[in-house]
Design a protein around this motif. Structure first.
Motif, PDB file in Angstrom:
ATOM      1  N   TYR A 289       0.818  -1.215   0.000  1.00 33.54           N
ATOM      2  CA  TYR A 289       0.000   0.000   0.000  1.00 33.54           C
ATOM      3  C   TYR A 289       0.848   1.259   0.000  1.00 33.54           C
ATOM      4  CZ  TYR A 289       0.251  -1.067   5.113  1.00 33.54           C
ATOM      5  OH  TYR A 289       0.641  -1.422   6.380  1.00 33.54           O
ATOM      6  N   LEU A 290       2.117   1.173   0.408  1.00 39.42           N
ATOM      7  CA  LEU A 290       3.053   2.296   0.287  1.00 39.42           C
ATOM      8  C   LEU A 290       4.294   1.788  -0.435  1.00 39.42           C
ATOM      9  CD1 LEU A 290       2.747   3.950   3.838  1.00 39.42           C
ATOM     10  CD2 LEU A 290       1.618   4.636   1.716  1.00 39.42           C
ATOM     11  N   PRO A 291       4.201   1.558  -1.740  1.00 40.69           N
ATOM     12  CA  PRO A 291       5.277   0.865  -2.471  1.00 40.69           C
ATOM     13  C   PRO A 291       6.592   1.621  -2.521  1.00 40.69           C
ATOM     14  CG  PRO A 291       3.650   1.751  -3.992  1.00 40.69           C
ATOM     15  CD  PRO A 291       3.073   1.896  -2.617  1.00 40.69           C
ATOM     16  N   THR A 292       6.575   2.929  -2.364  1.00 45.60           N
ATOM     17  CA  THR A 292       7.829   3.698  -2.416  1.00 45.60           C
ATOM     18  C   THR A 292       8.296   4.119  -1.031  1.00 45.60           C
ATOM     19  OG1 THR A 292       6.619   5.784  -2.759  1.00 45.60           O
ATOM     20  CG2 THR A 292       7.277   4.548  -4.716  1.00 45.60           C
ATOM     21  N   GLY A 293       7.701   3.520   0.019  1.00 46.88           N
ATOM     22  CA  GLY A 293       8.077   3.878   1.384  1.00 46.88           C
ATOM     23  C   GLY A 293       7.133   4.903   1.966  1.00 46.88           C
TER      24      GLY A 293
ATOM     25  N   HIS B 148      13.533   2.714   9.758  1.00 50.67           N
ATOM     26  CA  HIS B 148      13.072   2.207   8.466  1.00 50.67           C
ATOM     27  C   HIS B 148      11.561   2.399   8.372  1.00 50.67           C
ATOM     28  CE1 HIS B 148      11.518  -1.139  10.790  1.00 50.67           C
ATOM     29  NE2 HIS B 148      12.732  -1.339  11.278  1.00 50.67           N
ATOM     30  N   CYS B 149      11.026   2.126   7.205  1.00 53.31           N
ATOM     31  CA  CYS B 149       9.581   2.219   6.996  1.00 53.31           C
ATOM     32  C   CYS B 149       9.011   0.804   6.978  1.00 53.31           C
ATOM     33  CB  CYS B 149       9.272   2.950   5.692  1.00 53.31           C
ATOM     34  SG  CYS B 149       7.504   3.035   5.306  1.00 53.31           S
ATOM     35  N   ASP B 150       8.754   0.272   8.139  1.00 52.21           N
ATOM     36  CA  ASP B 150       8.122  -1.037   8.260  1.00 52.21           C
ATOM     37  C   ASP B 150       6.793  -0.819   8.957  1.00 52.21           C
ATOM     38  OD1 ASP B 150       7.501  -3.700   8.384  1.00 52.21           O
ATOM     39  OD2 ASP B 150       8.821  -4.134  10.082  1.00 52.21           O
ATOM     40  N   THR B 151       5.718  -0.798   8.189  1.00 49.54           N
ATOM     41  CA  THR B 151       4.409  -0.439   8.738  1.00 49.54           C
ATOM     42  C   THR B 151       3.790  -1.613   9.484  1.00 49.54           C
ATOM     43  OG1 THR B 151       3.320  -1.003   6.654  1.00 49.54           O
ATOM     44  CG2 THR B 151       4.015   1.276   6.949  1.00 49.54           C
ATOM     45  N   TRP B 152       3.184  -1.291  10.618  1.00 50.91           N
ATOM     46  CA  TRP B 152       2.535  -2.294  11.462  1.00 50.91           C
ATOM     47  C   TRP B 152       1.033  -2.050  11.522  1.00 50.91           C
ATOM     48  CZ3 TRP B 152       5.715  -2.335  16.695  1.00 50.91           C
ATOM     49  CH2 TRP B 152       7.022  -2.788  16.441  1.00 50.91           C
TER      50      TRP B 152
END
Length: 333
Positions: free
Chosen positions: A72-76, A86-90
């Motif tokens: 859903y956020l392919p470019t970060g 980092h951009c690791d969404t939870w």
């Protein structure tokens, strides 16, 4: 306020030798997920599941086949917290509001309060259509709360964001009408639930009003959620499981089937390890317009093939919210 129906059904199931239902039988390569957020898009006629680490899967039918459709956020994302780096969404949470889909997510690290809840919007939910708006709310070391596991409910036009994990567990505050920021600065926090017994965590909160009901239900997960290693598991009963309380208001106070407030270590267990289903939790709920039933989504691990967090499976069940009351997952199709 009584949970008589829930007690009766729990007793009947227990006396028949099976306390909890099996997940509905799903097909397709993309039913591996963690912290699933489920929604149906009537424009595309797809069910979507959003998950921790940014993945998205969809299916024409609730039972599958589920296929992956990217991130859903392919470019970060625009949020990179100092602890995570980092951009690791939870733990995403997705809703449709005034012609737009809103997806709330968290960025953090295990054991840290340096956490941030962010939000993205999309007109369609399709790959590449999400706009990241960044931070909604954050926490830092020393706060009584941890800004992860966001959940939105719209109550008579008021947007309420529920969140939290460990420390003092679960809180809620009103959002501005845009859904992109708290209504006030600082936000007006309402304390919803707290567990004083180890393992102390309550997280993954989801406030849900069943279709046609006058009650609001606060679902949450408690226990050890992650990092499982076969042969070195938590003591039986200390792994993830799902609890619920209910209220006549979306802001509480919530109580369990015995009338114990959730703020006083209350909570009615509605889903736990059974058979080959280990550590179910990380729930979301929605009204399925096709089956005309309430559906709960959660993750679980096969006890005979735990594989750390890599083998986290999507579980779906219908939920029975009954006349006197109750929140009973069941597996009927």
């Amino acid at each position: 306020m009584t949970f008589l129906y829930l007690l009766l059904v729990s007793f009947l199931l227990a006396t028949q030798g099976f306390a909890y239902p099996q997940p509905l039988p799903l097909t397709g390569p993309a039913h591996f997920t963690h912290d699933p957020a489920i929604i149906y898009n009537p424009q595309s006629d797809y069910y979507y599941v959003f998950s921790t680490h940014g993945g998205v899967a969809r299916s024409r039918e609730l039972l599958g086949p589920w296929t992956a459709v990217g991130q859903y956020l392919p470019t970060g994302c625009s949020i990179v917290t100092s602890n995570a780096g980092h951009c690791d969404t939870w733990a995403p949470d997705v809703h449709y509001l005034s012609g737009m889909y809103y997806l709330y997510y968290a960025i953090s690290g295990f054991g840290s309060q340096n956490s941030t809840i962010g939000v993205a919007t999309s007109p369609t939910m399709e790959y590449g259509s999400w706009t990241d708006h960044g931070t909604v709310f954050s926490s830092v070391d020393g706060d009584t709360f941890n800004a992860i596991d966001p959940n939105l409910i719209v109550d008579n036009g008021t947007l309420l964001l529920t969140f939290g994990s460990y420390w003092a567990d679960i809180y809620q505050f009103p959002l501005s009408p845009s859904g992109l920021a708290p209504l006030t600065n600082p936000p007006n926090l309402t304390w919803l639930s707290f567990n004083s017994t180890p393992p102390q965590s309550e997280e993954g909160a989801f406030v849900y009003q069943p279709h046609g009901s006058g009650y609001y239900y606060l679902f949450y997960s408690s226990g050890t959620c992650c990092g499982f290693v076969a042969g070195d598991l938590p003591a039986p009963g200390n792994e993830y499981k799902v609890f619920v309380g209910r209220s006549e208001s979306a802001t509480g106070p919530f109580v369990d089937q015995n009338g114990t407030p959730l703020l006083q270590t209350g909570g009615t267990e509605v889903l736990a390890s059974h058979d080959n289903i280990y550590a179910p939790g990380g729930t979301s709920l929605f009204w399925d317009p096709k089956s005309k039933k309430d559906v709960i989504a959660y993750h679980w691990r096969p006890f005979n093939n735990i594989q750390g967090d890599a083998n986290s499976m999507l579980g779906l069940n219908y939920v029975d919210f009954s006349s006197v009351s109750g929140a009973i997952p069941w597996s009927g199709i």
